[in-house]
Design a protein around this motif. Structure first.
Motif, mmCIF file in Angstrom:
data_model
loop_
_atom_site.group_PDB
_atom_site.id
_atom_site.type_symbol
_atom_site.label_atom_id
_atom_site.label_comp_id
_atom_site.label_asym_id
_atom_site.label_seq_id
_atom_site.Cartn_x
_atom_site.Cartn_y
_atom_site.Cartn_z
ATOM 1 N N VAL A 86 12.185 -6.685 -16.904
ATOM 2 C CA VAL A 86 13.386 -6.409 -16.111
ATOM 3 C C VAL A 86 12.952 -5.749 -14.802
ATOM 4 N N ASP A 87 13.492 -6.210 -13.707
ATOM 5 C CA ASP A 87 13.195 -5.664 -12.377
ATOM 6 C C ASP A 87 11.754 -5.914 -11.934
ATOM 7 N N ALA A 88 11.133 -6.926 -12.486
ATOM 8 C CA ALA A 88 9.724 -7.196 -12.169
ATOM 9 C C ALA A 88 9.493 -7.416 -10.688
ATOM 10 N N PHE A 89 10.353 -8.194 -10.051
ATOM 11 C CA PHE A 89 10.084 -8.540 -8.662
ATOM 12 C C PHE A 89 10.098 -7.325 -7.751
ATOM 13 N N HIS A 90 11.125 -6.491 -7.857
ATOM 14 C CA HIS A 90 11.117 -5.363 -6.930
ATOM 15 C C HIS A 90 10.090 -4.316 -7.326
ATOM 16 N N SER A 91 9.722 -4.228 -8.587
ATOM 17 C CA SER A 91 8.649 -3.309 -8.978
ATOM 18 C C SER A 91 7.313 -3.745 -8.387
ATOM 19 N N VAL A 92 7.070 -5.052 -8.411
ATOM 20 C CA VAL A 92 5.829 -5.580 -7.831
ATOM 21 C C VAL A 92 5.819 -5.344 -6.322
ATOM 22 N N ILE A 93 6.937 -5.582 -5.672
ATOM 23 C CA ILE A 93 7.011 -5.391 -4.222
ATOM 24 C C ILE A 93 6.756 -3.926 -3.871
ATOM 25 N N ILE A 94 7.414 -3.015 -4.569
ATOM 26 C CA ILE A 94 7.222 -1.584 -4.308
ATOM 27 C C ILE A 94 5.775 -1.186 -4.603
ATOM 28 N N GLY A 95 5.223 -1.724 -5.666
ATOM 29 C CA GLY A 95 3.840 -1.412 -6.024
ATOM 30 C C GLY A 95 2.834 -1.880 -4.996
ATOM 31 N N ASN A 96 3.211 -2.872 -4.188
ATOM 32 C CA ASN A 96 2.299 -3.391 -3.171
ATOM 33 C C ASN A 96 2.407 -2.683 -1.826
ATOM 34 N N ILE A 97 3.292 -1.733 -1.698
ATOM 35 C CA ILE A 97 3.434 -1.018 -0.420
ATOM 36 C C ILE A 97 2.116 -0.391 0.029
ATOM 37 N N PRO A 98 1.364 0.274 -0.845
ATOM 38 C CA PRO A 98 0.072 0.805 -0.392
ATOM 39 C C PRO A 98 -0.875 -0.287 0.121
ATOM 40 N N VAL A 99 -0.775 -1.475 -0.460
ATOM 41 C CA VAL A 99 -1.608 -2.592 0.005
ATOM 42 C C VAL A 99 -1.199 -2.987 1.420
ATOM 43 N N TYR A 100 0.127 -3.053 1.685
ATOM 44 C CA TYR A 100 0.598 -3.383 3.035
ATOM 45 C C TYR A 100 0.067 -2.381 4.052
ATOM 46 N N LEU A 101 0.135 -1.096 3.705
ATOM 47 C CA LEU A 101 -0.309 -0.051 4.632
ATOM 48 C C LEU A 101 -1.820 -0.090 4.843
ATOM 49 N N GLN A 102 -2.559 -0.307 3.780
ATOM 50 C CA GLN A 102 -4.009 -0.392 3.909
ATOM 51 C C GLN A 102 -4.402 -1.619 4.733
ATOM 52 N N MET A 103 -3.706 -2.726 4.499
ATOM 53 C CA MET A 103 -3.978 -3.933 5.285
ATOM 54 C C MET A 103 -3.675 -3.681 6.757
ATOM 55 N N ALA A 104 -2.582 -2.988 7.051
ATOM 56 C CA ALA A 104 -2.239 -2.661 8.436
ATOM 57 C C ALA A 104 -3.341 -1.829 9.075
ATOM 58 N N ASP A 105 -3.888 -0.874 8.328
ATOM 59 C CA ASP A 105 -4.992 -0.060 8.845
ATOM 60 C C ASP A 105 -6.209 -0.925 9.168
ATOM 61 N N HIS A 106 -6.525 -1.862 8.290
ATOM 62 C CA HIS A 106 -7.669 -2.756 8.538
ATOM 63 C C HIS A 106 -7.420 -3.637 9.760
ATOM 64 N N VAL A 107 -6.197 -4.137 9.884
ATOM 65 C CA VAL A 107 -5.864 -4.973 11.040
ATOM 66 C C VAL A 107 -5.963 -4.148 12.317
ATOM 67 N N ASP A 108 -5.548 -2.885 12.266
ATOM 68 C CA ASP A 108 -5.695 -2.010 13.436
ATOM 69 C C ASP A 108 -7.174 -1.836 13.796
ATOM 70 N N ARG A 109 -8.026 -1.712 12.788
ATOM 71 C CA ARG A 109 -9.467 -1.589 13.053
ATOM 72 C C ARG A 109 -10.007 -2.861 13.684
ATOM 73 N N ILE A 110 -9.538 -4.001 13.209
ATOM 74 C CA ILE A 110 -9.946 -5.272 13.817
ATOM 75 C C ILE A 110 -9.528 -5.282 15.278
ATOM 76 N N SER A 111 -8.311 -4.849 15.539
ATOM 77 C CA SER A 111 -7.801 -4.811 16.904
ATOM 78 C C SER A 111 -8.691 -3.951 17.805
ATOM 79 N N GLY A 112 -9.158 -2.826 17.277
ATOM 80 C CA GLY A 112 -10.042 -1.955 18.050
ATOM 81 C C GLY A 112 -11.379 -2.615 18.362
ATOM 82 N N GLU A 113 -11.823 -3.483 17.459
ATOM 83 C CA GLU A 113 -13.100 -4.166 17.658
ATOM 84 C C GLU A 113 -12.999 -5.348 18.610
ATOM 85 N N ILE A 114 -11.784 -5.826 18.859
ATOM 86 C CA ILE A 114 -11.593 -6.984 19.742
ATOM 87 C C ILE A 114 -10.781 -6.605 20.981
#
Length: 158
Positions: A86-114
């Motif tokens: 029950v509520d699997a989809f929104h639990s998975v989405i909420i659980g992935n928030i740290p992944v979104y933020l970490q990915m954003a940090d990595h993309v920012d680092r890429i931006s700094g390198e280019i």
């Protein structure tokens, strides 16, 4: 065995596959969504989907690892049953928030390198911004969904 909602389940599974989920887990998830109370055994899933037990085994492992389904031991029986969390989809989405933020940090680092390539920097900034936006809005959207679900008013205007 009666197969409920087969056509709609197969169509939904095809859409999930088109969106990136592997085909057999998508078919298995949609079959379980249409399952009677208590879910299905692996053998019942194989029968319903017209596939081998091995295909079902891989699919349920994938779906359990992703927290979309759960295995339920059946007292007095050797075969477990599977059902949608029950509520699997929104639990998975909420659980992935740290992944979104970490990915954003990595993309920012890429931006700094280019930094010398304006087009690439803009592309990276857009991706990073979107990921941070999603990380911020997802909890708000899930809270809104909880209010709607609690009220029972599913006539949400899209």
């Amino acid at each position: 065995m009666e197969h409920r909602g087969v056509d709609a389940a197969e169509q939904a599974a095809a859409m999930m596959t088109a969106a990136g989920m592997p085909r057999m887990p998508a078919r298995t998830l949609m079959a379980l969504l249409a399952a009677p109370a208590g879910g299905y055994t692996a053998a019942e899933l194989a029968d319903r989907l017209g596939v081998s037990a091995g295909a079902v085994s891989g699919a349920v492992r994938y779906l359990q690892d992703a927290h979309f389904i759960r295995r339920m031991p059946t007292p007095g029986h050797r075969r477990d049953r599977y059902d949608v969390v029950v509520d699997a989809f929104h639990s998975v989405i909420i659980g992935n928030i740290p992944v979104y933020l970490q990915m954003a940090d990595h993309v920012d680092r890429i931006s700094g390198e280019i930094a010398d390539d304006e087009v690439a920097v803009e592309r990276a900034a857009s991706m990073s911004g979107f990921l941070r936006f999603m990380a911020k809005r997802m909890p708000e959207l899930v809270a809104e969904w909880e209010d709607i679900r609690t009220s029972g008013d599913f006539g949400v205007d899209a």
